[in-house]
Design a protein around this motif. Structure first.
Motif, mmCIF file in Angstrom:
data_model
loop_
_atom_site.group_PDB
_atom_site.id
_atom_site.type_symbol
_atom_site.label_atom_id
_atom_site.label_comp_id
_atom_site.label_asym_id
_atom_site.label_seq_id
_atom_site.Cartn_x
_atom_site.Cartn_y
_atom_site.Cartn_z
ATOM 1 N N PHE A 1 0.832 -1.203 0.000
ATOM 2 C CA PHE A 1 0.000 0.000 0.000
ATOM 3 C C PHE A 1 0.868 1.255 0.000
ATOM 4 O O PHE A 1 0.631 2.198 -0.767
ATOM 5 N N ALA A 2 1.895 1.258 0.843
ATOM 6 C CA ALA A 2 2.803 2.407 0.912
ATOM 7 C C ALA A 2 3.505 2.620 -0.426
ATOM 8 O O ALA A 2 3.685 3.764 -0.863
ATOM 9 N N GLY A 3 3.883 1.536 -1.091
ATOM 10 C CA GLY A 3 4.507 1.653 -2.408
ATOM 11 C C GLY A 3 3.570 2.291 -3.414
ATOM 12 O O GLY A 3 3.985 3.100 -4.246
ATOM 13 N N GLY A 4 2.300 1.939 -3.334
ATOM 14 C CA GLY A 4 1.312 2.548 -4.217
ATOM 15 C C GLY A 4 1.158 4.034 -3.955
ATOM 16 O O GLY A 4 0.997 4.833 -4.883
ATOM 17 N N LEU A 5 1.226 4.423 -2.678
ATOM 18 C CA LEU A 5 1.139 5.845 -2.341
ATOM 19 C C LEU A 5 2.320 6.619 -2.907
ATOM 20 O O LEU A 5 2.176 7.760 -3.339
ATOM 21 N N GLU A 6 3.485 5.984 -2.914
ATOM 22 C CA GLU A 6 4.691 6.662 -3.407
ATOM 23 C C GLU A 6 4.643 6.942 -4.903
ATOM 24 O O GLU A 6 5.330 7.838 -5.381
ATOM 25 N N GLN A 7 3.837 6.209 -5.626
ATOM 26 C CA GLN A 7 3.764 6.411 -7.074
ATOM 27 C C GLN A 7 3.284 7.817 -7.428
ATOM 28 O O GLN A 7 3.638 8.351 -8.471
ATOM 29 N N ASP A 8 2.461 8.405 -6.570
ATOM 30 C CA ASP A 8 2.008 9.781 -6.793
ATOM 31 C C ASP A 8 2.035 10.526 -5.460
ATOM 32 O O ASP A 8 1.034 11.069 -5.001
ATOM 33 N N LEU A 9 3.204 10.507 -4.845
ATOM 34 C CA LEU A 9 3.363 11.022 -3.489
ATOM 35 C C LEU A 9 2.924 12.475 -3.345
ATOM 36 O O LEU A 9 2.249 12.834 -2.381
ATOM 37 N N ASP A 10 3.280 13.321 -4.298
ATOM 38 C CA ASP A 10 2.914 14.743 -4.194
ATOM 39 C C ASP A 10 1.401 14.928 -4.126
ATOM 40 O O ASP A 10 0.900 15.721 -3.325
ATOM 41 N N ALA A 11 0.673 14.197 -4.955
ATOM 42 C CA ALA A 11 -0.793 14.321 -4.961
ATOM 43 C C ALA A 11 -1.389 13.788 -3.666
ATOM 44 O O ALA A 11 -2.326 14.377 -3.121
ATOM 45 N N VAL A 12 -0.848 12.694 -3.151
ATOM 46 C CA VAL A 12 -1.369 12.123 -1.903
ATOM 47 C C VAL A 12 -1.118 13.076 -0.744
ATOM 48 O O VAL A 12 -2.011 13.325 0.076
ATOM 49 N N ILE A 13 0.079 13.649 -0.686
ATOM 50 C CA ILE A 13 0.379 14.622 0.382
ATOM 51 C C ILE A 13 -0.541 15.829 0.273
ATOM 52 O O ILE A 13 -1.065 16.315 1.281
ATOM 53 N N GLN A 14 -0.762 16.309 -0.942
ATOM 54 C CA GLN A 14 -1.672 17.449 -1.133
ATOM 55 C C GLN A 14 -3.072 17.101 -0.645
ATOM 56 O O GLN A 14 -3.739 17.897 0.007
ATOM 57 N N GLY A 15 -3.524 15.893 -0.956
ATOM 58 C CA GLY A 15 -4.843 15.459 -0.509
ATOM 59 C C GLY A 15 -4.949 15.347 0.994
ATOM 60 O O GLY A 15 -6.018 15.558 1.568
ATOM 61 N N LEU A 16 -3.845 15.028 1.648
ATOM 62 C CA LEU A 16 -3.845 14.884 3.107
ATOM 63 C C LEU A 16 -3.586 16.193 3.845
ATOM 64 O O LEU A 16 -3.671 16.235 5.069
#
Length: 98
Positions: free
Chosen positions: A28-43
């Motif tokens: 799951f963490a690896g999947g988050l890293e694929q678009d890390l900037d967008a995930v961080i922005q969403g959080l």
């Protein structure tokens, strides 16, 4: 991170998950890293698509209830009627507040 909008802590969390060597979470963490900037922005952003997603789920539920029973015109009418009735309920709930 979700409730306090602290997405900047996500890279540390990903590293901790990798260190723990938990297969499901590591994947799951690896999947988050694929678009890390967008995930961080969403959080970290206070904006979200929750109301839209809720409406989409509601429309899908109506569609499942009517499966094989009617065509698009009836589905459209039911969606519009439930939207109107929920809007009335929401409006009334806001007016009832002190």
């Amino acid at each position: 991170m979700l409730t306090h909008l602290t997405g900047q802590h996500l890279p540390k969390w990903i590293n901790d998950v990798r260190a723990a060597e938990l297969p499901g979470l590591s994947s799951f963490a690896g999947g988050l890293e694929q678009d890390l900037d967008a995930v961080i922005q969403g959080l970290t952003s206070r904006w979200n698509s929750g109301p839209v997603e809720g409406r989409v789920n509601h429309i899908k539920m109506i569609k499942r209830q009517m499966f094989g029973r009617a065509g698009l015109p009836l589905l459209r009418k039911r969606v519009l009627l439930t939207a109107a009735s929920s809007a009335c309920t929401t409006t009334l709930a806001h007016h009832d507040r002190p």
